[in-house]
Design a protein around this motif. Structure first.
Motif, PDB file in Angstrom:
ATOM      1  N   LEU A  24      -1.877  -7.682  -5.733  1.00  8.33           N
ATOM      2  CA  LEU A  24      -2.832  -6.664  -5.299  1.00  8.33           C
ATOM      3  C   LEU A  24      -4.276  -7.071  -5.548  1.00  8.33           C
ATOM      4  O   LEU A  24      -5.149  -6.791  -4.724  1.00  8.33           O
ATOM      5  CB  LEU A  24      -2.546  -5.331  -5.983  1.00  8.33           C
ATOM      6  CG  LEU A  24      -1.457  -4.489  -5.352  1.00  8.33           C
ATOM      7  CD1 LEU A  24      -1.200  -3.241  -6.179  1.00  8.33           C
ATOM      8  CD2 LEU A  24      -1.804  -4.116  -3.932  1.00  8.33           C
ATOM      9  N   GLU A  25      -4.523  -7.746  -6.649  1.00  6.62           N
ATOM     10  CA  GLU A  25      -5.900  -8.133  -6.956  1.00  6.62           C
ATOM     11  C   GLU A  25      -6.450  -9.072  -5.885  1.00  6.62           C
ATOM     12  O   GLU A  25      -7.542  -8.854  -5.357  1.00  6.62           O
ATOM     13  CB  GLU A  25      -5.970  -8.788  -8.336  1.00  6.62           C
ATOM     14  CG  GLU A  25      -7.381  -9.130  -8.747  1.00  6.62           C
ATOM     15  CD  GLU A  25      -7.466  -9.700 -10.151  1.00  6.62           C
ATOM     16  OE1 GLU A  25      -8.527 -10.255 -10.459  1.00  6.62           O
ATOM     17  OE2 GLU A  25      -6.501  -9.604 -10.912  1.00  6.62           O
ATOM     18  N   VAL A  26      -5.685 -10.082  -5.534  1.00  9.18           N
ATOM     19  CA  VAL A  26      -6.111 -11.034  -4.506  1.00  9.18           C
ATOM     20  C   VAL A  26      -6.206 -10.335  -3.155  1.00  9.18           C
ATOM     21  O   VAL A  26      -7.181 -10.512  -2.410  1.00  9.18           O
ATOM     22  CB  VAL A  26      -5.139 -12.231  -4.432  1.00  9.18           C
ATOM     23  CG1 VAL A  26      -5.426 -13.102  -3.216  1.00  9.18           C
ATOM     24  CG2 VAL A  26      -5.204 -13.047  -5.711  1.00  9.18           C
ATOM     25  N   ASN A  27      -5.209  -9.531  -2.839  1.00 10.66           N
ATOM     26  CA  ASN A  27      -5.201  -8.844  -1.551  1.00 10.66           C
ATOM     27  C   ASN A  27      -6.380  -7.878  -1.421  1.00 10.66           C
ATOM     28  O   ASN A  27      -7.006  -7.786  -0.365  1.00 10.66           O
ATOM     29  CB  ASN A  27      -3.880  -8.112  -1.340  1.00 10.66           C
ATOM     30  CG  ASN A  27      -3.684  -7.707   0.093  1.00 10.66           C
ATOM     31  OD1 ASN A  27      -3.654  -8.552   0.985  1.00 10.66           O
ATOM     32  ND2 ASN A  27      -3.581  -6.420   0.333  1.00 10.66           N
ATOM     33  N   MET A  28      -6.698  -7.177  -2.494  1.00  9.88           N
ATOM     34  CA  MET A  28      -7.823  -6.239  -2.456  1.00  9.88           C
ATOM     35  C   MET A  28      -9.155  -6.981  -2.286  1.00  9.88           C
ATOM     36  O   MET A  28     -10.063  -6.504  -1.599  1.00  9.88           O
ATOM     37  CB  MET A  28      -7.863  -5.368  -3.715  1.00  9.88           C
ATOM     38  CG  MET A  28      -6.740  -4.379  -3.812  1.00  9.88           C
ATOM     39  SD  MET A  28      -6.901  -3.087  -2.572  1.00  9.88           S
ATOM     40  CE  MET A  28      -5.559  -2.030  -3.038  1.00  9.88           C
ATOM     41  N   LYS A  56      -4.716  -4.770   8.538  1.00 10.06           N
ATOM     42  CA  LYS A  56      -3.523  -5.548   8.194  1.00 10.06           C
ATOM     43  C   LYS A  56      -3.402  -5.713   6.676  1.00 10.06           C
ATOM     44  O   LYS A  56      -2.331  -5.515   6.098  1.00 10.06           O
ATOM     45  CB  LYS A  56      -3.572  -6.922   8.875  1.00 10.06           C
ATOM     46  CG  LYS A  56      -2.353  -7.796   8.608  1.00 10.06           C
ATOM     47  CD  LYS A  56      -2.531  -9.171   9.184  1.00 10.06           C
ATOM     48  CE  LYS A  56      -3.146 -10.013   8.103  1.00 10.06           C
ATOM     49  NZ  LYS A  56      -3.333 -11.402   8.363  1.00 10.06           N
ATOM     50  N   LEU A  57      -4.501  -6.041   6.023  1.00 10.50           N
ATOM     51  CA  LEU A  57      -4.483  -6.245   4.572  1.00 10.50           C
ATOM     52  C   LEU A  57      -4.214  -4.956   3.807  1.00 10.50           C
ATOM     53  O   LEU A  57      -3.521  -4.965   2.784  1.00 10.50           O
ATOM     54  CB  LEU A  57      -5.799  -6.882   4.116  1.00 10.50           C
ATOM     55  CG  LEU A  57      -5.997  -8.333   4.536  1.00 10.50           C
ATOM     56  CD1 LEU A  57      -7.434  -8.772   4.296  1.00 10.50           C
ATOM     57  CD2 LEU A  57      -5.015  -9.249   3.813  1.00 10.50           C
ATOM     58  N   VAL A  58      -4.746  -3.849   4.283  1.00  8.48           N
ATOM     59  CA  VAL A  58      -4.477  -2.564   3.617  1.00  8.48           C
ATOM     60  C   VAL A  58      -2.996  -2.223   3.743  1.00  8.48           C
ATOM     61  O   VAL A  58      -2.373  -1.750   2.790  1.00  8.48           O
ATOM     62  CB  VAL A  58      -5.368  -1.432   4.176  1.00  8.48           C
ATOM     63  CG1 VAL A  58      -4.969  -0.086   3.577  1.00  8.48           C
ATOM     64  CG2 VAL A  58      -6.834  -1.710   3.885  1.00  8.48           C
ATOM     65  N   GLY A  64       2.598  -3.315  -2.410  1.00 10.83           N
ATOM     66  CA  GLY A  64       2.410  -3.769  -3.786  1.00 10.83           C
ATOM     67  C   GLY A  64       2.907  -2.761  -4.800  1.00 10.83           C
ATOM     68  O   GLY A  64       3.306  -1.645  -4.475  1.00 10.83           O
ATOM     69  N   LYS A  65       2.871  -3.174  -6.062  1.00  9.58           N
ATOM     70  CA  LYS A  65       3.306  -2.325  -7.171  1.00  9.58           C
ATOM     71  C   LYS A  65       2.095  -1.619  -7.748  1.00  9.58           C
ATOM     72  O   LYS A  65       1.139  -2.246  -8.175  1.00  9.58           O
ATOM     73  CB  LYS A  65       3.957  -3.195  -8.248  1.00  9.58           C
ATOM     74  CG  LYS A  65       4.282  -2.462  -9.516  1.00  9.58           C
ATOM     75  CD  LYS A  65       5.743  -2.274  -9.675  1.00  9.58           C
ATOM     76  CE  LYS A  65       6.048  -1.727 -11.047  1.00  9.58           C
ATOM     77  NZ  LYS A  65       6.637  -0.444 -11.007  1.00  9.58           N
ATOM     78  N   ILE A  81      -6.582   3.552   6.066  1.00  3.94           N
ATOM     79  CA  ILE A  81      -6.115   3.040   7.353  1.00  3.94           C
ATOM     80  C   ILE A  81      -6.550   3.971   8.487  1.00  3.94           C
ATOM     81  O   ILE A  81      -7.026   3.516   9.534  1.00  3.94           O
ATOM     82  CB  ILE A  81      -4.586   2.838   7.350  1.00  3.94           C
ATOM     83  CG1 ILE A  81      -4.209   1.684   6.409  1.00  3.94           C
ATOM     84  CG2 ILE A  81      -4.053   2.573   8.757  1.00  3.94           C
ATOM     85  CD1 ILE A  81      -2.722   1.583   6.110  1.00  3.94           C
ATOM     86  N   ALA A  82      -6.400   5.271   8.272  1.00  2.00           N
ATOM     87  CA  ALA A  82      -6.797   6.247   9.302  1.00  2.00           C
ATOM     88  C   ALA A  82      -8.288   6.135   9.611  1.00  2.00           C
ATOM     89  O   ALA A  82      -8.696   6.168  10.784  1.00  2.00           O
ATOM     90  CB  ALA A  82      -6.441   7.660   8.853  1.00  2.00           C
TER      91      ALA A  82
END
Length: 129
Positions: A24-28, A56-58, A64-65, A81-82
């Motif tokens: 999640l850290e990298v993805n965020m 896509k990333l959200v 994730g956990k 996303i909305a």
């Protein structure tokens, strides 16, 4: 010989599971970069590329956990996303300036829900929450 195959199968399955989990850290951080690119876009094509990557990333983040209040975290991501989809629609129908308000809403949602995404501290892991 059977035990060798069993061990190999277990190792392989744990590697597959590890690859499927989301950092999640990298993805965020990547999500933040895509957001910044969308905000700074000066052409519609740039904006669409950035906002599509952001969405896509959200969506990946949703897999994730989450340690604190996972239901609220997922609701927050759905709201983001909305707003991103609204920003894209507005930009494509009315121009880039029309996307400013939904993009601002995304930043406000980020501020509101960000604390829920932080991993547990040492004592939380040790003693529970």
């Amino acid at each position: 010989m059977k035990s060798f195959f069993l061990i190999m199968a277990l190792l392989f399955s744990s590697l597959v599971i590890a690859e499927e989990s989301v950092d999640l850290e990298v993805n965020m951080k990547n999500t933040g970069l895509a957001y910044k690119q969308a905000v700074q876009a000066t052409q519609l094509s740039e904006f669409n590329t950035a906002i599509d990557e952001f969405i896509k990333l959200v969506k990946v983040s949703k897999t994730g956990k989450f340690y604190k209040k996972p239901e609220q975290s997922l609701q927050g991501l759905d709201k983001v996303i909305a707003q991103a989809e609204l920003a894209k629609k507005a930009a494509n129908e009315l121009g880039l300036s029309a996307a400013k308000e939904p993009l601002k809403n995304i930043d406000n949602l980020r501020k509101k829900y960000h604390e829920l995404h932080e991993p547990p501290g040492f004592f939380e892991l040790l003693f529970g929450s």
